[in-house]
Design an enzyme around this catalytic site. Structure first.
Site, PDB file in Angstrom:
ATOM      1  N   THR A   1     127.700 -40.836  15.777  1.00 53.62           N
ATOM      2  CA  THR A   1     128.947 -41.545  16.095  1.00 53.62           C
ATOM      3  C   THR A   1     128.714 -43.037  15.924  1.00 53.62           C
ATOM      4  O   THR A   1     127.582 -43.493  15.865  1.00 53.62           O
ATOM      5  CB  THR A   1     129.344 -41.206  17.564  1.00 53.62           C
ATOM      6  OG1 THR A   1     129.452 -39.797  17.704  1.00 53.62           O
ATOM      7  CG2 THR A   1     130.629 -41.848  18.004  1.00 53.62           C
TER       8      THR A   1
ATOM      9  N   ASP B   1     131.825 -29.218  19.825  1.00 53.72           N
ATOM     10  CA  ASP B   1     132.128 -29.910  21.086  1.00 53.72           C
ATOM     11  C   ASP B   1     132.966 -29.036  22.020  1.00 53.72           C
ATOM     12  O   ASP B   1     133.193 -29.392  23.184  1.00 53.72           O
ATOM     13  CB  ASP B   1     132.869 -31.237  20.838  1.00 53.72           C
ATOM     14  CG  ASP B   1     131.913 -32.368  20.464  1.00 53.72           C
ATOM     15  OD1 ASP B   1     130.693 -32.129  20.443  1.00 53.72           O
ATOM     16  OD2 ASP B   1     132.391 -33.475  20.199  1.00 53.72           O
TER      17      ASP B   1
END
Ligand code: GLY
Length: 582
Positions: A402, A442
């Site tokens: 990220t 996720d």
């Protein structure tokens, strides 16, 4: 024990204050970890901070040529996609907080990926009835969510941009065509990912590995003509050229063709994707309002809960000491426990978004924190909401592929954006020069436990719970701090700790970013190796914490807007970022 605590308190406090002072005057000496800590950058008009210098330069150039913060954000994201391809891009998802100076309004843009419509609750179940592990699920088309970053940027740019959409793609197209040097971090990431399946996909292999199979090394010039063409098409025709037509067909084909983990994404899934505008979630904290991304992210709620509990303790007086680390770890345990039970995509799952930040509720939660003892394992609480007992907790932990960047323009508009393809290199599936995310990992792999549904279970069209916490802090209704970080589920701790550094300890953003991390996700207390935080182990062990000293690889970028309007920026010394301003 008291003696150990107080002498270490003094030591860490002295080190931290010393760093804070050094940052305002001269570069701090290089610490034992080998990382380089720069002084904060100061500017008067505008500023950008991102994880790669070329992205920061692209944002700076846009602002210098009269573009605004939204324009800079589009240009920076596209350059990051080229030069930091392992972390973010148009194959992934993002959240953006945007402050519009004219209307004095804060907006949260949600570009989170969605699960393909065809997935069902047993998506991660194996033929023998067990559920896949993360490592068994993350590679290949089966982990790819419908990407949202591009749709979100187009929506936000249409509302707030000034420069033409096409012009903002020029720096990225140029880097992709002419090539850029592989940075030390990208080289290390390629080498590390080799053992984690990066070499198993033809386009990905050809891009990141030499013909003899060795990983491309630092300094190698990497050109990406396929991506230059993709970007040129999107620059000309807009995001619809990604969500429909030949690019969409190639994405779907690549997702469905993976040999051992094919996905279910369809052309309709792509064509139907919508970025969303949401109300930011704001939490009063001392003299400030800390605003961030609500569901489907757990970021702002969990950061807000930690701060809401710590508001009951005087932190400024004790500085960054073992006492502060203990209180922070205990508040984190309680907040992460609530996160596991309640937080998910609220468009699909009823959840107590307001109740989780209810001051009365957080006062009761804070009463569980003792200065002398530790909570072994925090249990979720009962925020004002009647369905609480009907849920089962989720233990899924988002990974760390990220990036976060911040922009403040000369008119006062501001962007705080966290952007991801989930793990480093995402699903490893590359299409037309960009990597596709593995964001479906996720979700909770188990849809229920003991007959109770998990809030973050996978459902068609749903957005997986995130930890991304792009944050804008307001003082007297105006932005005073922009901050965020990568780091998977540790993002929450990195951001909360940096907020405390600036808001409670009066540090400049660079000094706050530099402070060694303390992270507790409702288990052991992790202390950052090679920093003052590692020296806290003895004192924290004596209190009953199980501590682990380890690398804690944040990528914090922050801009502080001082009362006189000057800007102070910080970039995380743990990565390769750069602050630029004027
Ligand atoms: N995939 C990282 C996050 O959403 O938190």
């Amino acid at each position: 024990m008291r003696w150990i605590v107080s002498s270490l308190s003094v030591l860490w406090f002295v080190i931290a204050v010393d760093i804070a002072i050094a940052q305002t005057a001269r570069p701090a000496p290089e610490p034992a970890t080998g990382r380089v800590e720069h002084p904060p950058v100061m500017a008067e008009k505008f500023m950008v901070a991102a994880a790669h210098p070329l992205a920061s330069h692209a944002g700076h150039a846009v602002l210098a040529s009269g573009g605004n913060a939204m324009d800079a954000a589009v240009a920076m994201q596209m350059v990051l996609n080229v030069v930091e391809p392992q972390s973010s891009g148009i194959g992934g998802g993002a959240f953006m907080l945007y402050w519009d100076a004219k209307t004095r309004r804060l907006t949260a843009f949600d570009g989170r990926e969605t699960a393909p419509r065809a997935v069902g609750p047993d998506y991660f179940k194996q033929p023998d009835g067990s559920f896949k592990s993360f490592w068994g699920a993350f590679k290949g088309g089966g982990s790819v969510g419908v990407p949202g970053t591009l749709a979100m940027l187009e929506l936000a740019h249409r509302m707030h941009g000034r420069h033409s959409w096409a012009s903002l793609f020029e720096p990225a197209i140029e880097h992709a065509e002419r090539g850029f040097e592989i940075s030390p971090r990208l080289a290390a990431s390629i080498a590390l990912a080799e053992s984690k399946g990066l070499g198993g996909f033809p386009e990905t292999t050809a891009y990141f590995f030499n013909p003899d199979g060795t990983p491309k090394a630092e300094g190698t010039v990497l050109k990406n003509p396929a991506f230059a063409e993709t970007l040129s098409t999107i620059a000309r025709d807009g995001a619809k050229a990604f969500y429909t037509g030949p690019i969409a067909r190639d994405i779907v084909a690549a997702v469905r063709a993976t040999a051992d983990n094919p996905g279910l994404m369809t052309l309709e899934d792509l064509a139907d994707y919508k970025a969303k505008i949401r109300a930011p979630v704001c939490m009063p904290y001392r003299d400030y309002e800390v605003c961030g991304m609500g569901p489907p992210s757990s970021g702002a709620l969990t950061v807000g809960q930690i701060l809401g509990m710590l508001e009951h303790f005087e932190l400024s007086g004790i500085g960054p000491t073992p006492e502060a680390a203990h209180l922070f770890a205990e508040a984190s345990k309680l907040a992460y426990a609530d996160r596991g039970l309640y937080m998910a995509d609220s468009d699909f799952t009823r959840m107590p978004t307001k109740g989780l930040l209810d001051p009365g509720y957080l006062t009761i939660r804070a009463q569980q924190i003792s200065r002398d003892t530790v909570i072994e394992k925090a249990q979720p609480g009962n925020p004002p909401w009647r369905d609480a007992a009907l849920r089962a907790p989720d233990t899924q932990r988002e990974r760390a592929g990220t990036s976060h960047f911040v922009v403040r323009d000369a008119e006062g508009n501001a962007v705080s954006m966290t952007t991801t393809i989930e793990s480093g290199f995402g699903s490893r599936v590359m299409v037309r020069g960009f990597l596709l995310n593995n964001e479906l990992t996720d979700f909770s792999f188990r849809p229920s436990r003991n007959g109770r549904p998990v809030a973050n279970r996978i459902e068609g069209g749903k957005r997986p719970r995130s930890s991304m916490a792009p944050t804008i802090v307001l003082r007297d209704g105006e932005p005073m701090l922009l901050v965020g970080s990568p780091g998977g589920s540790r993002i929450i701790a990195y951001v909360a700790q940096t907020l405390i550094g600036v808001l409670d300890w009066g540090m400049n953003p660079q000094a706050a970013i530099n402070v060694g991390h303390v992270v507790n996700r409702n288990g052991a207390t992790d202390l950052e190796a090679g920093t003052g935080a590692a020296d806290l182990a003895g004192a924290l062990n004596a209190l009953g914490h199980e501590t682990r000293v380890r690398d804690l690889n944040s990528g914090l970028h922050a801009i502080l807007i001082r009362p006189d309007g000057t800007l102070l920026g910080g970039a995380d010394p743990r990565r390769e970022g750069l602050v630029l301003g004027e």
